[in-house]
Design an enzyme around this catalytic site. Structure first.
Site, PDB file in Angstrom:
ATOM      1  N   ALA A 177       0.446   3.611   7.191  1.00  0.00           N
ATOM      2  CA  ALA A 177       0.473   5.131   7.533  1.00  0.00           C
ATOM      3  C   ALA A 177      -0.708   5.774   7.797  1.00  0.00           C
ATOM      4  O   ALA A 177      -0.982   7.086   8.270  1.00  0.00           O
ATOM      5  CB  ALA A 177       1.255   6.153   6.380  1.00  0.00           C
TER       6      ALA A 177
ATOM      7  N   ASN B  24       0.919  -0.978   0.052  1.00  0.00           N
ATOM      8  CA  ASN B  24      -0.029  -0.075   0.098  1.00  0.00           C
ATOM      9  C   ASN B  24       0.716   1.286  -0.027  1.00  0.00           C
ATOM     10  O   ASN B  24       1.154   1.873  -1.073  1.00  0.00           O
ATOM     11  CB  ASN B  24      -0.764  -0.089   1.343  1.00  0.00           C
ATOM     12  N   ASP B  25       1.512   1.398   1.226  1.00  0.00           N
ATOM     13  CA  ASP B  25       1.976   2.885   1.083  1.00  0.00           C
ATOM     14  C   ASP B  25       3.388   2.892   0.378  1.00  0.00           C
ATOM     15  O   ASP B  25       3.602   4.113  -0.102  1.00  0.00           O
ATOM     16  CB  ASP B  25       2.610   3.121   2.611  1.00  0.00           C
ATOM     17  N   VAL B  26       3.922   1.712  -0.056  1.00  0.00           N
ATOM     18  CA  VAL B  26       5.218   1.862  -0.701  1.00  0.00           C
ATOM     19  C   VAL B  26       4.893   2.096  -2.349  1.00  0.00           C
ATOM     20  O   VAL B  26       5.753   2.119  -3.107  1.00  0.00           O
ATOM     21  CB  VAL B  26       6.090   0.723  -0.827  1.00  0.00           C
ATOM     22  N   VAL B  27       3.662   2.135  -2.462  1.00  0.00           N
ATOM     23  CA  VAL B  27       3.160   2.469  -4.176  1.00  0.00           C
ATOM     24  C   VAL B  27       2.478   3.668  -4.144  1.00  0.00           C
ATOM     25  O   VAL B  27       1.903   3.952  -5.217  1.00  0.00           O
ATOM     26  CB  VAL B  27       2.582   1.258  -4.679  1.00  0.00           C
TER      27      VAL B  27
END
Lengths: 93, 467
Positions: free
Chosen positions: B434, B393-396
């Protein structure tokens, strides 16, 4: 030079070696590296053994016994689990 | 120490250094680990002549020692060989905690022995207190990290003023340390109070940190245990412990900083920021989101995948939770049969441990030359036909690149949004660690494949096989 200063000297050099030796590790190997160094600090087992050997009352014996178990689990578990992880890293045949 | 033993310990130090060096390359890593283990074996036998058994207690102490080693061996082996690959982070945390506990006990026993026989030299008290403090902090902190990774109280637990409380505990411990060093060196009550405070401090330090930041925490605690072991080495004059502990301490510190750099967050933010607690980030999240969510079915997704030239798979923690790594590999093999070039893009902090995804995919027999690091894959993302995001999720999240007000702004990401088509496999629209909305899900070129990752993957595999 006293022995203490010499030991401090070794300590400082080891700090730099530790930094240098893993500075180029790819993130692929972060977990095995952490786990492998985790096994290396299992050397505390030796500390536990040295203390337990000198124990002359039951409190020290009991706590020393616990320290040896902890250290032993750390050192054996650490190296075994790292090996188990690393044997799965294979190149394409 | 006589000179023969000194030479042996030099050899041991060299083996540890070589072992770590070899651990930094995939070709030599396994041998590296074995070399380090060999060093440990030699250090073990070299230490045997150094054991001074207390008179009248020698027999019992030998029995306890052998029994302790055997019990530890059994516990360690069971843990190491029964743990699922997805639970690897917990296992490392557990072994690390045990090492920290052992280091704290060794320092404490040396102190109590010294306190009984009279005063302890200042130069001895300092490393003793250091090893006890850092070791017990690592012990209790690792237990909390372990529980958080097991899914117990994963959310950051925090309250206003927690940093002040922690500061007070720290100051009290430092005060007691000062008293023991410069005042009453043999006051065991002060020492025991300090021990208890250090245990509490470890809990209080890790509780406010969210589950997904545990990789950084474990890495930090790992280096703490190393330093505690080095401190013990000073206390009991064992060179191999000093060298081994220091190597782990400094390399672990560097590894921790590398991980923080990969997230573009300073270490202070990870430790004291209570990141992902939902406060602050919540309101900013909705802004800048345009477009609508477009769901897709497995059949259609399979068609898109099998007719692409190049597919990049971005795995995340969701893949680990669903235990879907074998299905991921099967899908990749099926696509390969259709002539699709499949690569995996691994974000440095994807999952709950650095390299977590690599370990899982390696377990599923994905060859490691198919795994690409973020910096290697990003320049060619424009030429990717389909980017398949599995539980990441957050890493993309492109907000990291585009939206200055976002809490993750500036974090390097895998630029999935630049692929021609993005298929995101996700259970629901829930936010990632996050606690912010992912702009990627609303893009025109994004399709959402809702459902359990394992079930969706099985449907995809069947559909690709049929096409």
């Amino acid at each position: 030079m006293s022995e203490q200063i010499l030991i401090l000297f070794i300590f400082v050099l080891a700090v730099f070696v530790g930094f240098e030796v893993i500075s180029k590790v790819p993130s692929l190997l972060h977990t095995p590296l952490m786990s492998g160094t985790n096994g290396i600090h299992g050397i505390i087992l030796l500390g536990g053994m040295l203390v337990l050997a000198k124990a002359d009352n039951s409190l020290v014996q009991a706590l020393g016994f616990v320290a040896v178990i902890f250290g032993s689990a750390n050192v054996f578990g650490g190296f075994m689990v790292t090996d188990r992880m690393l044997q799965m890293f294979k190149k394409k045949k | 120490m006589n000179s023969t033993l000194a030479f042996i310990f030099i050899g041991v130090a060299v083996l540890f250094i070589l072992g770590m060096k070899f651990l930094s390359s995939p070709k030599t890593a396994r041998n590296g680990n074995l070399i380090a283990a060999l060093g440990m074996l030699i250090a073990f036998f070299a230490t045997l002549p150094l054991l001074h058994f207390a008179p009248h207690h020698a027999k019992l102490n030998v029995i306890l020692m052998v029994a302790g080693i055997v019990v530890g061996l059994i516990l360690g082996a069971i843990g190491a060989y029964s743990v699922k690959m997805t639970a690897m982070p917990q296992m490392v945390a557990a072994f690390n905690g045990l090492g920290g506990g052992a280091a704290a006990l060794v320092a404490s026993l040396e102190f109590l022995r010294g306190a009984q026989t009279g005063s302890i030299a200042v130069i001895e008290t300092l490393p003793m207190l250091f090893a006890m403090l850092i070791g017990s902090l690592s012990f209790s902190g690792s237990i909390i990290a372990f529980l958080k990774l097991e899914g117990k109280f994963e959310k950051p637990y925090t309250f206003p003023g927690i940093n002040i409380l922690n500061g007070l505990i720290l100051l009290t411990m430092l005060g007691l340390a000062g008293y023991l060093i410069f005042g009453q060196a043999s006051n065991s009550t002060a020492f025991i109070v300090m021990f208890a405070l250090a245990l509490i401090f470890g809990v209080a330090m890790v509780m406010p940190i969210g589950g997904a930041d545990m990789p950084v925490v474990i890495s930090l605690l790992n280096s703490f245990t190393g330093l505690a072991v080095a401190g013990d080495g000073f206390v009991i004059h064992n060179l191999s412990m000093i060298v081994a502990g220091t190597l782990v301490g400094s390399s672990g510190t560097l590894l921790t900083l590398l991980m923080c750099r990969a997230m573009n967050r300073p270490i202070t933010n990870v430790l004291f920021g209570a990141f992902g607690s939902g406060s602050g980030g919540g309101e900013a999240s909705a802004e800048g989101v345009t477009g609508t969510v477009k769901p897709i079915q497995a059949d259609e997704a399979a068609l898109l995948l099998s007719y692409a030239q190049r597919v990049v798979i971005v795995p995340g923690y969701g893949m680990a939770v669903a235990q879907a790594q074998h299905q991921v590999r099967e899908l990749s093999d099926e696509l390969g049969k259709h002539g699709v070039e499949v690569q995996f893009a691994i974000h440095p902090v994807a999952g709950r441990m650095p390299g977590h995804m690599n370990v899982l995919l390696a377990e599923a027999n994905v060859p490691y030359d198919q795994l690409q690091e973020m910096d290697a894959i990003n320049p060619s993302m424009d030429r990717v036909g389909v980017c398949l995001v599995i539980g990441a999720n957050d890493v993309v999240n492109p907000a990291a690149r585009e939206q200055k007000s976002s809490p993750i702004y500036g974090m390097p990401i895998i630029e999935a949004d630049r692929a021609k088509i993005v298929i995101v496999m996700k259970r629901s629209m829930a936010t990632g660690f996050a606690g912010i909305q992912n702009h990627l899900f609303y893009r025109d070129n994004t399709r959402m494949l809702f459902g359990d990752a394992k079930a969706s993957l099985n449907a995809l595999i069947a559909a690709v096989k049929a096409s």
